[in-house]
Design a protein around this motif. Sequence first.
Motif, PDB file in Angstrom:
ATOM      1  N   LEU A  14       0.829  -1.212   0.000  1.00 37.76           N
ATOM      2  CA  LEU A  14       0.000   0.000   0.000  1.00 37.76           C
ATOM      3  C   LEU A  14       0.866   1.266   0.000  1.00 37.76           C
ATOM      4  CD1 LEU A  14      -2.904  -0.920   2.454  1.00 37.76           C
ATOM      5  CD2 LEU A  14      -3.009  -0.711  -0.039  1.00 37.76           C
ATOM      6  N   ASP A  15       2.004   1.202   0.707  1.00 37.69           N
ATOM      7  CA  ASP A  15       2.929   2.344   0.689  1.00 37.69           C
ATOM      8  C   ASP A  15       3.375   2.651  -0.736  1.00 37.69           C
ATOM      9  OD1 ASP A  15       2.759   2.639   3.411  1.00 37.69           O
ATOM     10  OD2 ASP A  15       4.680   1.668   3.848  1.00 37.69           O
ATOM     11  N   LYS A  16       3.713   1.590  -1.478  1.00 42.83           N
ATOM     12  CA  LYS A  16       4.137   1.771  -2.875  1.00 42.83           C
ATOM     13  C   LYS A  16       3.001   2.357  -3.711  1.00 42.83           C
ATOM     14  CE  LYS A  16       8.006  -1.234  -3.934  1.00 42.83           C
ATOM     15  NZ  LYS A  16       8.531  -2.167  -4.944  1.00 42.83           N
ATOM     16  N   TYR A  17       1.807   1.821  -3.518  1.00 45.93           N
ATOM     17  CA  TYR A  17       0.652   2.292  -4.274  1.00 45.93           C
ATOM     18  C   TYR A  17       0.371   3.769  -3.987  1.00 45.93           C
ATOM     19  CZ  TYR A  17      -4.269   3.248  -5.173  1.00 45.93           C
ATOM     20  OH  TYR A  17      -5.441   3.836  -5.572  1.00 45.93           O
ATOM     21  N   GLU A  18       0.388   4.138  -2.705  1.00 48.31           N
ATOM     22  CA  GLU A  18       0.026   5.509  -2.339  1.00 48.31           C
ATOM     23  C   GLU A  18       1.074   6.540  -2.755  1.00 48.31           C
ATOM     24  OE1 GLU A  18      -2.937   4.727   1.465  1.00 48.31           O
ATOM     25  OE2 GLU A  18      -0.873   5.376   1.847  1.00 48.31           O
ATOM     26  N   LYS A  19       2.293   6.093  -3.071  1.00 53.28           N
ATOM     27  CA  LYS A  19       3.332   7.016  -3.539  1.00 53.28           C
ATOM     28  C   LYS A  19       3.382   7.105  -5.067  1.00 53.28           C
ATOM     29  CE  LYS A  19       6.346   6.236   0.457  1.00 53.28           C
ATOM     30  NZ  LYS A  19       7.605   5.603   0.938  1.00 53.28           N
ATOM     31  N   SER A  20       2.506   6.385  -5.726  1.00 53.09           N
ATOM     32  CA  SER A  20       2.574   6.273  -7.188  1.00 53.09           C
ATOM     33  C   SER A  20       1.722   7.316  -7.899  1.00 53.09           C
ATOM     34  CB  SER A  20       2.099   4.883  -7.615  1.00 53.09           C
ATOM     35  OG  SER A  20       0.693   4.778  -7.420  1.00 53.09           O
ATOM     36  N   ILE A  86      -5.115  -4.313  -6.912  1.00 52.14           N
ATOM     37  CA  ILE A  86      -5.703  -2.970  -6.732  1.00 52.14           C
ATOM     38  C   ILE A  86      -7.211  -2.950  -6.986  1.00 52.14           C
ATOM     39  CG2 ILE A  86      -3.542  -1.746  -7.223  1.00 52.14           C
ATOM     40  CD1 ILE A  86      -4.573  -1.232 -10.032  1.00 52.14           C
ATOM     41  N   ASP A  87      -7.778  -4.075  -7.433  1.00 54.62           N
ATOM     42  CA  ASP A  87      -9.227  -4.140  -7.643  1.00 54.62           C
ATOM     43  C   ASP A  87      -9.982  -4.368  -6.343  1.00 54.62           C
ATOM     44  OD1 ASP A  87      -8.998  -3.770 -10.398  1.00 54.62           O
ATOM     45  OD2 ASP A  87      -8.675  -5.921 -10.743  1.00 54.62           O
ATOM     46  N   ASP A  88      -9.251  -4.668  -5.273  1.00 53.79           N
ATOM     47  CA  ASP A  88      -9.924  -4.957  -3.999  1.00 53.79           C
ATOM     48  C   ASP A  88      -9.369  -4.080  -2.867  1.00 53.79           C
ATOM     49  OD1 ASP A  88     -11.859  -6.224  -2.578  1.00 53.79           O
ATOM     50  OD2 ASP A  88     -10.719  -8.059  -2.212  1.00 53.79           O
ATOM     51  N   LEU A  89      -9.023  -2.824  -3.215  1.00 54.28           N
ATOM     52  CA  LEU A  89      -8.356  -1.946  -2.250  1.00 54.28           C
ATOM     53  C   LEU A  89      -9.201  -1.654  -1.014  1.00 54.28           C
ATOM     54  CD1 LEU A  89      -6.623   0.625  -4.633  1.00 54.28           C
ATOM     55  CD2 LEU A  89      -5.503  -1.029  -3.127  1.00 54.28           C
ATOM     56  N   GLU A  90     -10.494  -1.445  -1.200  1.00 54.16           N
ATOM     57  CA  GLU A  90     -11.348  -1.099  -0.060  1.00 54.16           C
ATOM     58  C   GLU A  90     -11.294  -2.182   1.014  1.00 54.16           C
ATOM     59  OE1 GLU A  90     -16.001   0.072   0.946  1.00 54.16           O
ATOM     60  OE2 GLU A  90     -15.321   0.015  -1.143  1.00 54.16           O
ATOM     61  N   GLU A  91     -11.401  -3.445   0.594  1.00 52.75           N
ATOM     62  CA  GLU A  91     -11.361  -4.553   1.548  1.00 52.75           C
ATOM     63  C   GLU A  91      -9.964  -4.714   2.148  1.00 52.75           C
ATOM     64  OE1 GLU A  91     -13.810  -6.389   2.837  1.00 52.75           O
ATOM     65  OE2 GLU A  91     -15.100  -4.988   1.738  1.00 52.75           O
ATOM     66  N   ILE A  92      -8.927  -4.428   1.351  1.00 55.70           N
ATOM     67  CA  ILE A  92      -7.552  -4.554   1.845  1.00 55.70           C
ATOM     68  C   ILE A  92      -7.286  -3.547   2.961  1.00 55.70           C
ATOM     69  CG2 ILE A  92      -5.127  -4.247   1.200  1.00 55.70           C
ATOM     70  CD1 ILE A  92      -5.875  -5.330  -1.594  1.00 55.70           C
ATOM     71  N   TYR A  93      -7.721  -2.312   2.746  1.00 56.89           N
ATOM     72  CA  TYR A  93      -7.555  -1.291   3.786  1.00 56.89           C
ATOM     73  C   TYR A  93      -8.285  -1.702   5.073  1.00 56.89           C
ATOM     74  CZ  TYR A  93      -5.326   2.354   0.913  1.00 56.89           C
ATOM     75  OH  TYR A  93      -4.444   3.088   0.154  1.00 56.89           O
TER      76      TYR A  93
END
Length: 390
Positions: A14-20, A86-93
């Motif tokens: 998620l850190d990588k995703y949020e910095k992208s 990334i298609d299931d981000l809401e559940e991952i968070y």
Amino acid sequence: MIGKYEKEIITKLLDKYEKSKSFIGENKINQKFSVKIASVFPKYTDHSNYEMFQELNEAIDVLVRKGFIIAKANSAHVYNNAVLNIDDLEEIYKYIGRMPKKGINKSVLELMEKYKGRNEILDRYFEMQYERIHSNKSIQYFSNDLIELENILVAVDELLKVDTETFVRDFSVRTFKDSKMFERIVAKVINLIYEFGNFPEKSQILGNLNVFKNPTYVNFKGAGSITIKGQKIELTNLSGDIAISSAMLNDIERIDVAGNAVITIENLTSFHTFSDENVFAIYLGGYHNCVRREFIKKLYKQNQNIAYYHFGDIDAGGFYILQHLKHQTGVDFKPFNMDIETLKSYSKYIKPLTENDRDRLSKLINSEYCMVIKYMIENNCKLEQEAINN
């Protein structure tokens, strides 16, 4: 309950995703966000640590079954990469109990809007953070703690309203109803004010804003007298200085200068060694606070037809202090022994400029002190006032 290895893998992804660029919608191609398992957990491939190997594999298997990551093991059941779904981000968070960065940014923006317009320092800070958020950069002085950030904003707001000498604990109680809260955030508060305000010396900020750990005093000596509640003290007859506390400031009835000038002196050693029977000397202690400022104003009101000088270091700080003194008191102080001739006379004591010195001096290049400022920059020199024999 989520396992520590599951949480760490997802957190890294998620850190990588949020910095992208994908996070802020600026990427035109689909990005994949992956981590190498052995890079996150160096002991993963250590065959002597089979227990960790097994626990990590179980954690990865759980995340794969939930559809949170994509990962394939080789024939030895060793995973190389884990890729974020990334298609299931809401559940991952939700799974790791982490607030999405977009939600955090939204909350910070709402908080900044609440304090917008309170003062220029906060507004400059907010303007920079708006830019950083929209560029997907980290928010300054924010550690993912909205309560702490609001306390920092409150402290900056309230500090700029302090107009009488206030002790640190009293300020904390008055502002937060907690005597120790301000101490917990004071470093961030000072750094924010220094970065977005106009205070040349970070160490002097609280004092300049009239907040102190202990009572402050004004030290003075020389040609003159002071009358406090009907008692007149002839300073001219004394061999040294005297000091009055902030509590006595309102008890001063008169300050009479018997000589032809008043001088404020930046450093204590120089104040004690200074001697001129025709001058009334005041120890400034760097940037003056409200107590010394009010003392100077009282003195000037009753003694306007004499010369006023400031004696400080011949460096950026010394000239900033002089400017600040003139601006805050309304008195036209002239520099004393802060010129090119003094630099030349004491050349064996000069010190080279730092990059910070040069940066600060360059901002004074168009001031009334431009000649000495240019000389200092061109000749790479500065001088502490203790080196000067007055």
